[in-house]
Scaffold this motif. Structure first.
Motif, PDB file in Angstrom:
ATOM      1  N   MET A   1       0.828  -1.205   0.000  1.00 60.46           N
ATOM      2  CA  MET A   1       0.000   0.000   0.000  1.00 60.46           C
ATOM      3  C   MET A   1       0.867   1.262   0.000  1.00 60.46           C
ATOM      4  O   MET A   1       0.371   2.320  -0.349  1.00 60.46           O
ATOM      5  N   SER A   2       2.136   1.117   0.366  1.00 58.31           N
ATOM      6  CA  SER A   2       3.000   2.303   0.372  1.00 58.31           C
ATOM      7  C   SER A   2       3.238   2.819  -1.049  1.00 58.31           C
ATOM      8  O   SER A   2       3.689   3.949  -1.218  1.00 58.31           O
ATOM      9  N   HIS A   3       2.925   2.018  -2.053  1.00 64.77           N
ATOM     10  CA  HIS A   3       3.099   2.435  -3.442  1.00 64.77           C
ATOM     11  C   HIS A   3       1.784   2.878  -4.081  1.00 64.77           C
ATOM     12  O   HIS A   3       1.768   3.182  -5.275  1.00 64.77           O
ATOM     13  N   ALA A   4       0.707   2.897  -3.321  1.00 59.25           N
ATOM     14  CA  ALA A   4      -0.608   3.281  -3.855  1.00 59.25           C
ATOM     15  C   ALA A   4      -0.819   4.784  -3.727  1.00 59.25           C
ATOM     16  O   ALA A   4      -0.254   5.434  -2.843  1.00 59.25           O
ATOM     17  N   ARG A   5      -1.653   5.290  -4.599  1.00 59.91           N
ATOM     18  CA  ARG A   5      -2.121   6.672  -4.440  1.00 59.91           C
ATOM     19  C   ARG A   5      -3.638   6.657  -4.580  1.00 59.91           C
ATOM     20  O   ARG A   5      -4.190   5.846  -5.328  1.00 59.91           O
ATOM     21  N   GLU A   6      -4.289   7.524  -3.844  1.00 62.04           N
ATOM     22  CA  GLU A   6      -5.751   7.589  -3.892  1.00 62.04           C
ATOM     23  C   GLU A   6      -6.185   8.434  -5.078  1.00 62.04           C
ATOM     24  O   GLU A   6      -5.618   9.505  -5.333  1.00 62.04           O
ATOM     25  N   VAL A   7      -7.176   7.929  -5.812  1.00 64.17           N
ATOM     26  CA  VAL A   7      -7.719   8.642  -6.965  1.00 64.17           C
ATOM     27  C   VAL A   7      -9.241   8.603  -6.893  1.00 64.17           C
ATOM     28  O   VAL A   7      -9.829   7.745  -6.227  1.00 64.17           O
ATOM     29  N   ASN A   8      -9.857   9.527  -7.594  1.00 64.29           N
ATOM     30  CA  ASN A   8     -11.308   9.604  -7.703  1.00 64.29           C
ATOM     31  C   ASN A   8     -11.690   9.717  -9.169  1.00 64.29           C
ATOM     32  O   ASN A   8     -11.025  10.435  -9.930  1.00 64.29           O
ATOM     33  N   PHE A   9     -12.749   9.014  -9.558  1.00 58.60           N
ATOM     34  CA  PHE A   9     -13.281   9.102 -10.906  1.00 58.60           C
ATOM     35  C   PHE A   9     -14.744   9.518 -10.814  1.00 58.60           C
ATOM     36  O   PHE A   9     -15.513   8.899 -10.072  1.00 58.60           O
ATOM     37  N   PRO A  10     -15.143  10.546 -11.580  1.00 59.90           N
ATOM     38  CA  PRO A  10     -16.557  10.925 -11.572  1.00 59.90           C
ATOM     39  C   PRO A  10     -17.396   9.916 -12.350  1.00 59.90           C
ATOM     40  O   PRO A  10     -16.874   9.164 -13.190  1.00 59.90           O
ATOM     41  N   GLU A  11     -18.675   9.892 -12.066  1.00 59.54           N
ATOM     42  CA  GLU A  11     -19.603   9.032 -12.804  1.00 59.54           C
ATOM     43  C   GLU A  11     -19.454   9.285 -14.298  1.00 59.54           C
ATOM     44  O   GLU A  11     -19.371  10.430 -14.742  1.00 59.54           O
ATOM     45  N   GLY A  12     -19.384   8.208 -15.083  1.00 59.37           N
ATOM     46  CA  GLY A  12     -19.271   8.319 -16.532  1.00 59.37           C
ATOM     47  C   GLY A  12     -17.848   8.421 -17.055  1.00 59.37           C
ATOM     48  O   GLY A  12     -17.636   8.407 -18.271  1.00 59.37           O
ATOM     49  N   PHE A  13     -16.862   8.482 -16.181  1.00 62.10           N
ATOM     50  CA  PHE A  13     -15.465   8.616 -16.594  1.00 62.10           C
ATOM     51  C   PHE A  13     -14.969   7.303 -17.200  1.00 62.10           C
ATOM     52  O   PHE A  13     -15.142   6.238 -16.614  1.00 62.10           O
ATOM     53  N   ARG A  14     -14.347   7.392 -18.387  1.00 67.37           N
ATOM     54  CA  ARG A  14     -13.729   6.212 -19.022  1.00 67.37           C
ATOM     55  C   ARG A  14     -12.364   6.020 -18.388  1.00 67.37           C
ATOM     56  O   ARG A  14     -11.460   6.817 -18.563  1.00 67.37           O
ATOM     57  N   ILE A  15     -12.214   4.956 -17.641  1.00 67.51           N
ATOM     58  CA  ILE A  15     -10.963   4.686 -16.941  1.00 67.51           C
ATOM     59  C   ILE A  15      -9.918   4.176 -17.928  1.00 67.51           C
ATOM     60  O   ILE A  15      -8.764   4.591 -17.888  1.00 67.51           O
ATOM     61  N   PHE A  16     -10.325   3.271 -18.820  1.00 73.54           N
ATOM     62  CA  PHE A  16      -9.447   2.846 -19.910  1.00 73.54           C
ATOM     63  C   PHE A  16     -10.273   2.257 -21.036  1.00 73.54           C
ATOM     64  O   PHE A  16     -11.429   1.888 -20.846  1.00 73.54           O
ATOM     65  N   ASP A  17      -9.653   2.207 -22.213  1.00 74.92           N
ATOM     66  CA  ASP A  17     -10.278   1.639 -23.401  1.00 74.92           C
ATOM     67  C   ASP A  17      -9.399   0.539 -23.978  1.00 74.92           C
ATOM     68  O   ASP A  17      -8.164   0.630 -23.946  1.00 74.92           O
ATOM     69  N   GLU A  18     -10.054  -0.479 -24.516  1.00 78.20           N
ATOM     70  CA  GLU A  18      -9.346  -1.595 -25.146  1.00 78.20           C
ATOM     71  C   GLU A  18      -8.359  -1.063 -26.179  1.00 78.20           C
ATOM     72  O   GLU A  18      -8.658  -0.144 -26.932  1.00 78.20           O
ATOM     73  N   GLY A  19      -7.161  -1.646 -26.168  1.00 80.33           N
ATOM     74  CA  GLY A  19      -6.142  -1.284 -27.147  1.00 80.33           C
ATOM     75  C   GLY A  19      -5.174  -0.216 -26.679  1.00 80.33           C
ATOM     76  O   GLY A  19      -4.110  -0.060 -27.265  1.00 80.33           O
ATOM     77  N   ASN A  20      -5.532   0.532 -25.632  1.00 76.99           N
ATOM     78  CA  ASN A  20      -4.625   1.550 -25.105  1.00 76.99           C
ATOM     79  C   ASN A  20      -3.571   0.909 -24.204  1.00 76.99           C
ATOM     80  O   ASN A  20      -3.741  -0.207 -23.724  1.00 76.99           O
ATOM     81  N   ARG A  21      -2.509   1.630 -23.963  1.00 76.24           N
ATOM     82  CA  ARG A  21      -1.403   1.150 -23.130  1.00 76.24           C
ATOM     83  C   ARG A  21      -1.877   0.954 -21.693  1.00 76.24           C
ATOM     84  O   ARG A  21      -2.522   1.827 -21.110  1.00 76.24           O
ATOM     85  N   ALA A  22      -1.553  -0.187 -21.109  1.00 76.77           N
ATOM     86  CA  ALA A  22      -1.942  -0.532 -19.737  1.00 76.77           C
ATOM     87  C   ALA A  22      -0.738  -0.333 -18.821  1.00 76.77           C
ATOM     88  O   ALA A  22       0.185  -1.142 -18.821  1.00 76.77           O
ATOM     89  N   GLU A  23      -0.758   0.754 -18.057  1.00 74.20           N
ATOM     90  CA  GLU A  23       0.382   1.071 -17.196  1.00 74.20           C
ATOM     91  C   GLU A  23       0.035   1.088 -15.717  1.00 74.20           C
ATOM     92  O   GLU A  23       0.925   1.134 -14.879  1.00 74.20           O
ATOM     93  N   THR A  24      -1.242   1.065 -15.396  1.00 75.48           N
ATOM     94  CA  THR A  24      -1.678   1.158 -14.000  1.00 75.48           C
ATOM     95  C   THR A  24      -2.801   0.158 -13.749  1.00 75.48           C
ATOM     96  O   THR A  24      -3.348  -0.422 -14.679  1.00 75.48           O
ATOM     97  N   PHE A  25      -3.135   0.005 -12.462  1.00 75.39           N
ATOM     98  CA  PHE A  25      -4.323  -0.750 -12.090  1.00 75.39           C
ATOM     99  C   PHE A  25      -4.878  -0.136 -10.817  1.00 75.39           C
ATOM    100  O   PHE A  25      -4.230   0.695 -10.183  1.00 75.39           O
ATOM    101  N   TRP A  26      -6.092  -0.533 -10.470  1.00 81.53           N
ATOM    102  CA  TRP A  26      -6.794   0.070  -9.348  1.00 81.53           C
ATOM    103  C   TRP A  26      -7.463  -0.993  -8.493  1.00 81.53           C
ATOM    104  O   TRP A  26      -7.869  -2.033  -8.996  1.00 81.53           O
ATOM    105  N   ILE A  27      -7.602  -0.681  -7.233  1.00 81.03           N
ATOM    106  CA  ILE A  27      -8.446  -1.448  -6.331  1.00 81.03           C
ATOM    107  C   ILE A  27      -9.528  -0.490  -5.866  1.00 81.03           C
ATOM    108  O   ILE A  27      -9.235   0.581  -5.309  1.00 81.03           O
TER     109      ILE A  27
END
Length: 127
Positions: A1-27
């Motif tokens: 958890m020391s490497h995590a950062r807290e983020v917020n996404f508003p309703e309707g936000f596209r977090i990622f799309d197929e085919g784009n570069r995958a550099e992060t993940f979320w819990i």
């Protein structure tokens, strides 16, 4: 958890799309994220809804590090964000940690594959 950062996404936000570069993940901490699979000639098919404690994104772990699905915040979402490269380096440095993360992501991946297959059969298989 020391490497995590807290983020917020508003309703309707596209977090990622197929085919784009995958550099992060979320819990997910709170809220709902919907995973979708693009279907040529049709609307994207929702595959699964994810809530608190669930992993959003596994493509950061496997070359070529490209998203295989799409993800959208269906409600306001609070999440922990992790850098995939950093986690991969930690996995390489600590084989027990690497094995645990690999098994966890593998279980998630197997479940998502089953959910995707089931959803596509529901939508497009002849009845």
């Amino acid at each position: 958890m020391s490497h995590a950062r807290e983020v917020n996404f508003p309703e309707g936000f596209r977090i990622f799309d197929e085919g784009n570069r995958a550099e992060t993940f979320w819990i997910v901490r709170s809220g709902t994220v919907t995973l979708e699979i693009p279907v040529p000639g049709h609307r994207s098919a929702p595959v699964e809804s994810l809530g608190p404690g669930e992993l959003v994104g596994w493509s950061w772990l496997f070359p070529p590090y490209v998203w295989q699905l799409c993800a959208e915040a269906m409600t306001p979402v609070r999440a922990y964000e992790f850098d995939g490269m950093t986690v991969r380096m930690l996995m390489d440095a600590d084989p027990a940690f690497g094995s645990a993360v690999g098994q966890w992501v593998g279980r998630v991946l197997a479940h998502r594959l089953h959910q995707t297959r089931t959803r596509l059969l529901d939508l497009y298989a002849p009845h």
